[in-house]
Design a protein around this motif. Structure first.
Motif, PDB file in Angstrom:
ATOM      1  N   MET A 114       0.820  -1.207   0.000  1.00  0.00           N
ATOM      2  CA  MET A 114       0.000   0.000   0.000  1.00  0.00           C
ATOM      3  C   MET A 114       0.860   1.266   0.000  1.00  0.00           C
ATOM      4  O   MET A 114       0.459   2.291  -0.551  1.00  0.00           O
ATOM      5  N   VAL A 115       2.046   1.184   0.591  1.00  0.00           N
ATOM      6  CA  VAL A 115       2.952   2.340   0.599  1.00  0.00           C
ATOM      7  C   VAL A 115       3.313   2.715  -0.835  1.00  0.00           C
ATOM      8  O   VAL A 115       3.250   3.882  -1.228  1.00  0.00           O
ATOM      9  N   ASN A 116       3.673   1.721  -1.628  1.00  0.00           N
ATOM     10  CA  ASN A 116       4.026   1.967  -3.024  1.00  0.00           C
ATOM     11  C   ASN A 116       2.829   2.490  -3.818  1.00  0.00           C
ATOM     12  O   ASN A 116       2.967   3.395  -4.642  1.00  0.00           O
ATOM     13  N   LEU A 117       1.657   1.944  -3.544  1.00  0.00           N
ATOM     14  CA  LEU A 117       0.462   2.424  -4.242  1.00  0.00           C
ATOM     15  C   LEU A 117       0.190   3.887  -3.905  1.00  0.00           C
ATOM     16  O   LEU A 117      -0.147   4.678  -4.790  1.00  0.00           O
ATOM     17  N   ASN A 118       0.380   4.272  -2.652  1.00  0.00           N
ATOM     18  CA  ASN A 118       0.207   5.680  -2.266  1.00  0.00           C
ATOM     19  C   ASN A 118       1.219   6.576  -2.975  1.00  0.00           C
ATOM     20  O   ASN A 118       0.874   7.659  -3.452  1.00  0.00           O
ATOM     21  N   LEU A 119       2.465   6.135  -3.037  1.00  0.00           N
ATOM     22  CA  LEU A 119       3.498   6.930  -3.714  1.00  0.00           C
ATOM     23  C   LEU A 119       3.174   7.112  -5.189  1.00  0.00           C
ATOM     24  O   LEU A 119       3.304   8.204  -5.740  1.00  0.00           O
ATOM     25  N   ARG A 120       2.748   6.039  -5.824  1.00  0.00           N
ATOM     26  CA  ARG A 120       2.421   6.116  -7.245  1.00  0.00           C
ATOM     27  C   ARG A 120       1.188   6.983  -7.468  1.00  0.00           C
ATOM     28  O   ARG A 120       1.113   7.722  -8.445  1.00  0.00           O
ATOM     29  N   SER A 121       0.245   6.898  -6.556  1.00  0.00           N
ATOM     30  CA  SER A 121      -0.950   7.729  -6.651  1.00  0.00           C
ATOM     31  C   SER A 121      -0.586   9.200  -6.509  1.00  0.00           C
ATOM     32  O   SER A 121      -1.095  10.048  -7.245  1.00  0.00           O
ATOM     33  N   ASP A 122       0.291   9.491  -5.552  1.00  0.00           N
ATOM     34  CA  ASP A 122       0.710  10.877  -5.343  1.00  0.00           C
ATOM     35  C   ASP A 122       1.425  11.441  -6.564  1.00  0.00           C
ATOM     36  O   ASP A 122       1.305  12.618  -6.866  1.00  0.00           O
ATOM     37  N   SER A 123       2.155  10.590  -7.279  1.00  0.00           N
ATOM     38  CA  SER A 123       2.889  11.081  -8.440  1.00  0.00           C
ATOM     39  C   SER A 123       1.993  11.284  -9.663  1.00  0.00           C
ATOM     40  O   SER A 123       2.333  12.053 -10.548  1.00  0.00           O
ATOM     41  N   ASP A 124       0.854  10.599  -9.706  1.00  0.00           N
ATOM     42  CA  ASP A 124      -0.073  10.763 -10.833  1.00  0.00           C
ATOM     43  C   ASP A 124      -1.509  10.532 -10.355  1.00  0.00           C
ATOM     44  O   ASP A 124      -2.109   9.483 -10.617  1.00  0.00           O
ATOM     45  N   GLY A 129      -1.286  -7.746  -2.978  1.00  0.00           N
ATOM     46  CA  GLY A 129      -1.164  -6.445  -3.617  1.00  0.00           C
ATOM     47  C   GLY A 129      -2.412  -6.059  -4.374  1.00  0.00           C
ATOM     48  O   GLY A 129      -3.366  -6.817  -4.463  1.00  0.00           O
ATOM     49  N   HIS A 130      -2.375  -4.872  -4.923  1.00  0.00           N
ATOM     50  CA  HIS A 130      -3.529  -4.384  -5.678  1.00  0.00           C
ATOM     51  C   HIS A 130      -3.584  -5.053  -7.038  1.00  0.00           C
ATOM     52  O   HIS A 130      -2.608  -5.647  -7.503  1.00  0.00           O
ATOM     53  N   ASP A 131      -4.734  -4.961  -7.664  1.00  0.00           N
ATOM     54  CA  ASP A 131      -4.906  -5.580  -8.985  1.00  0.00           C
ATOM     55  C   ASP A 131      -5.332  -4.557 -10.036  1.00  0.00           C
ATOM     56  O   ASP A 131      -6.036  -4.874 -10.961  1.00  0.00           O
TER      57      ASP A 131
END
Length: 156
Positions: A29-39, A122-124
């Protein structure tokens, strides 16, 4: 006296390490948040596409959670539990202190089940990942299946 100190220290360690292990189950989820913040636009689009939600409902979920990945988890738990996303969102708001694993269990997703394992894995939202990966690599101008299979062969 030393035995009490030792037992207290051991109990504290077990409790703290247990919490860390539970959190580690959902470290993606940390990575998903980072990727969300970037785009954020791509993330919103990915959520809308993945869960088939109209923008108005998606906005309510995103504004009601602590982080973008929490919105994904609310929607995914809704899907896996068969409950509406409104019900899961209300449950999340009252119980987020429990952690995602405990909330999933409370919503009827059995630990060890294939659903629970998929949730921890992880997310799908693959479309979101694919778009991000393409931009990260600068592949937006690359050949994506135009039939040119000879490219890269010796003598081409």
């Amino acid at each position: 006296m030393k035995l009490k100190s030792f037992l207290l220290a051991t109990a504290s360690f077990v409790l703290l390490s247990g919490s860390a292990l539970i959190a580690a189950d959902f470290d993606w989820m940390v990575n998903l948040n980072l990727r969300s913040d970037s785009d954020p636009h791509a993330y919103r689009s990915g959520l809308a596409s993945r869960f088939g939600l109209p923008e108005s409902q998606l906005s309510v979920v995103l504004k009601s959670v602590g982080a973008p990945a929490d919105a994904y988890m609310v929607l995914r738990l809704s899907e896996l539990s068969g409950r509406s996303h409104e019900d899961v969102l209300r449950y999340y708001q009252a119980n987020k202190h429990k952690g995602w694993g405990a909330m999933a269990k409370d919503l009827g997703i059995k630990p060890g089940s294939s659903e629970f394992k998929a949730l921890k894995a992880g997310h799908d939202m693959r479309d979101f990942d694919d778009r991000r990966d393409d931009r990260d690599r600068g592949d937006h101008d690359q050949d994506h299946g135009n039939g040119n299979k000879e490219h890269g062969k010796k003598g081409y």
